[in-house]
Design a protein around this motif. Structure first.
Motif, PDB file in Angstrom:
ATOM      1  N   ASP A  36       1.277  -1.537  -4.768  1.00 33.83           N
ATOM      2  CA  ASP A  36       1.372  -2.885  -4.202  1.00 33.83           C
ATOM      3  C   ASP A  36       1.983  -3.863  -5.203  1.00 33.83           C
ATOM      4  O   ASP A  36       2.752  -4.757  -4.816  1.00 33.83           O
ATOM      5  CB  ASP A  36      -0.012  -3.379  -3.775  1.00 33.83           C
ATOM      6  CG  ASP A  36      -0.524  -2.669  -2.535  1.00 33.83           C
ATOM      7  OD1 ASP A  36       0.253  -1.926  -1.908  1.00 33.83           O
ATOM      8  OD2 ASP A  36      -1.703  -2.861  -2.177  1.00 33.83           O
ATOM      9  N   LEU A  81       5.485  -6.091  -4.749  1.00 30.72           N
ATOM     10  CA  LEU A  81       5.514  -7.526  -5.063  1.00 30.72           C
ATOM     11  C   LEU A  81       6.642  -7.838  -6.053  1.00 30.72           C
ATOM     12  O   LEU A  81       7.355  -8.842  -5.909  1.00 30.72           O
ATOM     13  CB  LEU A  81       4.168  -7.965  -5.655  1.00 30.72           C
ATOM     14  CG  LEU A  81       3.049  -8.304  -4.681  1.00 30.72           C
ATOM     15  CD1 LEU A  81       1.770  -8.613  -5.454  1.00 30.72           C
ATOM     16  CD2 LEU A  81       3.427  -9.487  -3.814  1.00 30.72           C
ATOM     17  N   ALA A 138       9.789  -7.891  -4.201  1.00 28.38           N
ATOM     18  CA  ALA A 138       9.914  -9.116  -3.411  1.00 28.38           C
ATOM     19  C   ALA A 138      10.378 -10.272  -4.293  1.00 28.38           C
ATOM     20  O   ALA A 138      11.250 -11.063  -3.902  1.00 28.38           O
ATOM     21  CB  ALA A 138       8.580  -9.452  -2.742  1.00 28.38           C
ATOM     22  N   ALA A 167       7.680 -15.775  -2.296  1.00 25.02           N
ATOM     23  CA  ALA A 167       7.189 -14.512  -2.848  1.00 25.02           C
ATOM     24  C   ALA A 167       5.729 -14.596  -3.264  1.00 25.02           C
ATOM     25  O   ALA A 167       5.079 -13.559  -3.463  1.00 25.02           O
ATOM     26  CB  ALA A 167       8.047 -14.101  -4.044  1.00 25.02           C
ATOM     27  N   PRO A 209       2.582 -13.039  -0.434  1.00 26.76           N
ATOM     28  CA  PRO A 209       1.896 -11.743  -0.539  1.00 26.76           C
ATOM     29  C   PRO A 209       1.071 -11.588  -1.806  1.00 26.76           C
ATOM     30  O   PRO A 209       0.195 -10.724  -1.873  1.00 26.76           O
ATOM     31  CB  PRO A 209       3.044 -10.726  -0.498  1.00 26.76           C
ATOM     32  CG  PRO A 209       4.250 -11.477  -0.923  1.00 26.76           C
ATOM     33  CD  PRO A 209       4.059 -12.879  -0.440  1.00 26.76           C
ATOM     34  N   TYR A 232      -2.574  -9.771  -2.316  1.00 29.80           N
ATOM     35  CA  TYR A 232      -2.727  -8.739  -3.355  1.00 29.80           C
ATOM     36  C   TYR A 232      -3.961  -9.012  -4.208  1.00 29.80           C
ATOM     37  O   TYR A 232      -4.720  -8.085  -4.531  1.00 29.80           O
ATOM     38  CB  TYR A 232      -1.482  -8.696  -4.232  1.00 29.80           C
ATOM     39  CG  TYR A 232      -1.576  -7.700  -5.366  1.00 29.80           C
ATOM     40  CD1 TYR A 232      -1.553  -6.331  -5.114  1.00 29.80           C
ATOM     41  CD2 TYR A 232      -1.704  -8.130  -6.687  1.00 29.80           C
ATOM     42  CE1 TYR A 232      -1.648  -5.410  -6.149  1.00 29.80           C
ATOM     43  CE2 TYR A 232      -1.800  -7.218  -7.725  1.00 29.80           C
ATOM     44  CZ  TYR A 232      -1.766  -5.862  -7.455  1.00 29.80           C
ATOM     45  OH  TYR A 232      -1.870  -4.954  -8.472  1.00 29.80           O
ATOM     46  N   THR A 235      -0.218  -7.210   2.255  1.00 32.28           N
ATOM     47  CA  THR A 235       0.699  -7.396   1.123  1.00 32.28           C
ATOM     48  C   THR A 235       2.029  -6.713   1.386  1.00 32.28           C
ATOM     49  O   THR A 235       3.098  -7.290   1.166  1.00 32.28           O
ATOM     50  CB  THR A 235       0.069  -6.830  -0.166  1.00 32.28           C
ATOM     51  OG1 THR A 235      -1.165  -7.498  -0.427  1.00 32.28           O
ATOM     52  CG2 THR A 235       1.009  -7.015  -1.348  1.00 32.28           C
ATOM     53  N   ASN A 236       1.962  -5.479   1.891  1.00 34.79           N
ATOM     54  CA  ASN A 236       3.182  -4.729   2.163  1.00 34.79           C
ATOM     55  C   ASN A 236       3.945  -5.287   3.354  1.00 34.79           C
ATOM     56  O   ASN A 236       5.181  -5.366   3.322  1.00 34.79           O
ATOM     57  CB  ASN A 236       2.843  -3.255   2.402  1.00 34.79           C
ATOM     58  CG  ASN A 236       2.614  -2.491   1.127  1.00 34.79           C
ATOM     59  OD1 ASN A 236       3.526  -1.885   0.576  1.00 34.79           O
ATOM     60  ND2 ASN A 236       1.393  -2.537   0.622  1.00 34.79           N
ATOM     61  N   SER A 259       5.535  -8.607   2.348  1.00 29.27           N
ATOM     62  CA  SER A 259       6.673  -8.316   1.467  1.00 29.27           C
ATOM     63  C   SER A 259       7.823  -7.721   2.266  1.00 29.27           C
ATOM     64  O   SER A 259       8.992  -8.038   2.020  1.00 29.27           O
ATOM     65  CB  SER A 259       6.249  -7.349   0.358  1.00 29.27           C
ATOM     66  OG  SER A 259       5.244  -7.913  -0.454  1.00 29.27           O
ATOM     67  N   ILE A 311      11.445  -9.330   2.389  1.00 23.99           N
ATOM     68  CA  ILE A 311      12.575  -8.547   1.888  1.00 23.99           C
ATOM     69  C   ILE A 311      13.613  -8.331   2.978  1.00 23.99           C
ATOM     70  O   ILE A 311      14.814  -8.557   2.778  1.00 23.99           O
ATOM     71  CB  ILE A 311      12.083  -7.195   1.331  1.00 23.99           C
ATOM     72  CG1 ILE A 311      11.305  -7.419   0.028  1.00 23.99           C
ATOM     73  CG2 ILE A 311      13.255  -6.247   1.075  1.00 23.99           C
ATOM     74  CD1 ILE A 311      10.607  -6.177  -0.486  1.00 23.99           C
ATOM     75  N   SER A 338      11.461  -1.792   1.488  1.00 25.02           N
ATOM     76  CA  SER A 338      10.255  -2.563   1.767  1.00 25.02           C
ATOM     77  C   SER A 338       8.981  -1.730   1.752  1.00 25.02           C
ATOM     78  O   SER A 338       7.906  -2.249   2.041  1.00 25.02           O
ATOM     79  CB  SER A 338      10.387  -3.236   3.134  1.00 25.02           C
ATOM     80  OG  SER A 338      10.579  -2.275   4.153  1.00 25.02           O
TER      81      SER A 338
END
Length: 312
Positions: A109, A113, A116, A126, A129, A133, A173-174, A177, A181, A216
């Protein structure tokens, strides 16, 4: 869950883990080779990528070895039913396995980040996320504390209460991001196409569906979204999906690192090409670009070199 079903799902988890770790190991060794045996100088970015690759490999390998030992005890040495043993969480080998599992997710993770921040050029978006996290760090620590308590097993309310938000925040978070992205890549594609005259062929390597998917780490997010409801409901199928998720947490960032090592990933420079420097007059004659060796190299390799066109 029934005894037979739990045992079968635990056995399936061991098989899934073995296959996916083999896939990950091949990717990791390929990435190590690309990062180490290259003629380029040792930049800070290259050192960071090598550090991430090493950390992921160590944590994923320890998790896999602990999982193999766990399976050996479960199906050979355990004095209790395999399904009962599979749900136990507080033994030393289980704690090692679960800790490495969680640490691997944290490392993965943090890398997405990092990507990103790279692609967004340090913009404040950015940081969105980053909040989720930090939440996954807190809930992950809580989950490990709960599983370390004597007698902890799958399905307990306190384990589910920490595990569900941990994986949910990791997915958030993913996903966040991924959205940032993908949005940035598509936005830059439109600007580059409209401003520089670049066609779909030159931009496809960076903005195709496959490229955005790889950049991503969507592979991990999809697996996690499928796994979370099974974990929350204590469905036996969670065991093989848990193993799959553990491997995807390493495979997804390693794919990105490998793309970066091959020069196919989006760079900070490509993501922040100043549009006002790319004047239309430079691009009025497409034939002149094909005659320019620098532009050919930019089309075939890294679009960060698109800046050379300002000097044509």
């Amino acid at each position: 869950m029934s005894s037979d079903t739990g045992a079968r799902m635990s056995y399936a988890a061991a098989l899934v883990s073995s296959v996916t770790y083999g896939i990950y190991a091949l990717l990791a060794f390929n990435t190590f080779e690309r990062l180490i045996y290259t003629r380029e100088r040792w930049t800070l970015s290259r050192k960071v990528l090598l550090a991430y690759t090493t950390l992921l490999f160590v944590s994923e390998t320890i998790y896999f070895i602990a999982g193999c030992k766990w399976s050996a005890i479960e199906f050979v040495d355990a004095p209790v039913d395999p399904a009962v043993f599979a749900g136990q969480l507080s033994s030393k080998i289980a704690l090692l396995k679960d800790t490495m599992y969680t640490v691997t997710i944290w490392i993965a993770d943090s890398f997405i980040l990092y990507r990103a921040f790279i692609i967004l050029g340090g913009r404040y978006l950015a940081f969105i996320p980053l909040v989720t996290y930090v939440g996954s760090l807190a809930t992950g620590i809580g989950l490990l504390i709960q599983t370390a308590k004597p007698g902890a097993v799958f399905g307990q309310a306190n384990v589910i209460n920490f595990g569900t938000p941990f994986w949910s925040l990791s997915v958030a978070t993913n996903v966040l991001s991924t959205i940032l992205i993908a949005g940035r890549l598509l936005y830059r594609r439109r600007l580059l196409r409209d401003t520089t005259g670049y066609g779909a062929t030159q931009l496809r390597m960076y903005t195709s569906t496959v490229a955005i998917f790889a950049e991503s780490a969507a592979l991990y997010a999809i697996c996690a979204i499928v796994y979370i409801p099974m974990f929350a409901k204590n469905i036996p199928l969670q065991y093989p999906f848990s193993s799959l998720l553990g491997s995807m947490s390493s495979i997804a960032p390693t794919l990105i690192i490998l793309r970066m090592a091959k020069g196919k990933a989006v760079t900070r420079e490509w993501s922040n090409v100043p549009m006002n420097d790319l004047t239309p007059s430079v691009h009025t004659d497409a034939r002149s670009y094909d005659q320019c060796e620098d532009v050919k190299r930019a089309s075939d390799g890294d679009l960060s070199e698109i800046q050379v066109m300002t000097r044509v």
